[in-house]
Design an enzyme around this catalytic site. Sequence first.
Site, mmCIF file in Angstrom:
data_model
loop_
_atom_site.group_PDB
_atom_site.id
_atom_site.type_symbol
_atom_site.label_atom_id
_atom_site.label_comp_id
_atom_site.label_asym_id
_atom_site.label_seq_id
_atom_site.Cartn_x
_atom_site.Cartn_y
_atom_site.Cartn_z
ATOM 1 C CG ASN A 179 -8.974 -11.929 1.212
ATOM 2 O OD1 ASN A 179 -9.767 -12.752 0.775
ATOM 3 N ND2 ASN A 179 -9.048 -10.658 0.914
ATOM 4 C CD GLU B 164 -10.112 -7.251 3.790
ATOM 5 O OE1 GLU B 164 -11.121 -6.561 4.070
ATOM 6 O OE2 GLU B 164 -9.511 -7.174 2.700
ATOM 7 C CB CYS C 94 -2.617 -12.734 2.002
ATOM 8 S SG CYS C 94 -2.157 -11.020 1.774
ATOM 9 C CD GLU D 273 -1.574 -15.025 -1.705
ATOM 10 O OE1 GLU D 273 -2.399 -14.613 -0.862
ATOM 11 O OE2 GLU D 273 -1.221 -14.357 -2.680
ATOM 12 C CB CYS E 259 1.272 -8.967 -0.710
ATOM 13 S SG CYS E 259 1.488 -9.926 0.807
ATOM 14 C CB CYS F 38 1.987 -13.773 0.327
ATOM 15 S SG CYS F 38 0.626 -13.593 1.498
#
Length: 130
Positions: free
Chosen positions: A41, A43, A52, A54, A85, A88
């Site tokens: 991930n 940020e 993310c 993924e 999530c 994703c």
Amino acid sequence: MDDEMLELARAAMERAHAPYSNFHVGAVVKGRNGRLYAGCNVENAAYPEGWCAETTAIAGMVMDGETKIAELVVMGAGEALVTPCGGCRQRIREFAADDVQIHICSPEGLRRTVTLGELLPLSFGPENLG
Ligand code: THU
């Protein structure tokens, strides 16, 4: 899922850029070509701009010319299962069939295996566009 996928996911977790949530996630996608694509991930100080693990892994796969996911590992720490999530799940759907296995792991190993169809039932995918 084999040990190599777990190892790569652990290494990806360590690369996470997660200074705001401190929640490090690693993901590894195996393409139908047998190759492995890892991601973490990433940020951002402008919080909604982060993405993310993924998503990073899928981008690496696509950049390598592969568009079919064979299986996927998602790894994170903590008590709750680190499942993909909602966004994703849809990104995975673009490149995976309902029966593709998603292995939810902690750094210690496998916790639970689910299918994409379980995570995203009655999904909308490329086939819907004819
Ligand atoms: N996150 C992932 O990278 N993958 C998931 O499956 C769940 C959440 C990240 C996004 C954000 O950087 C942090 O975890 C906290 O939500």
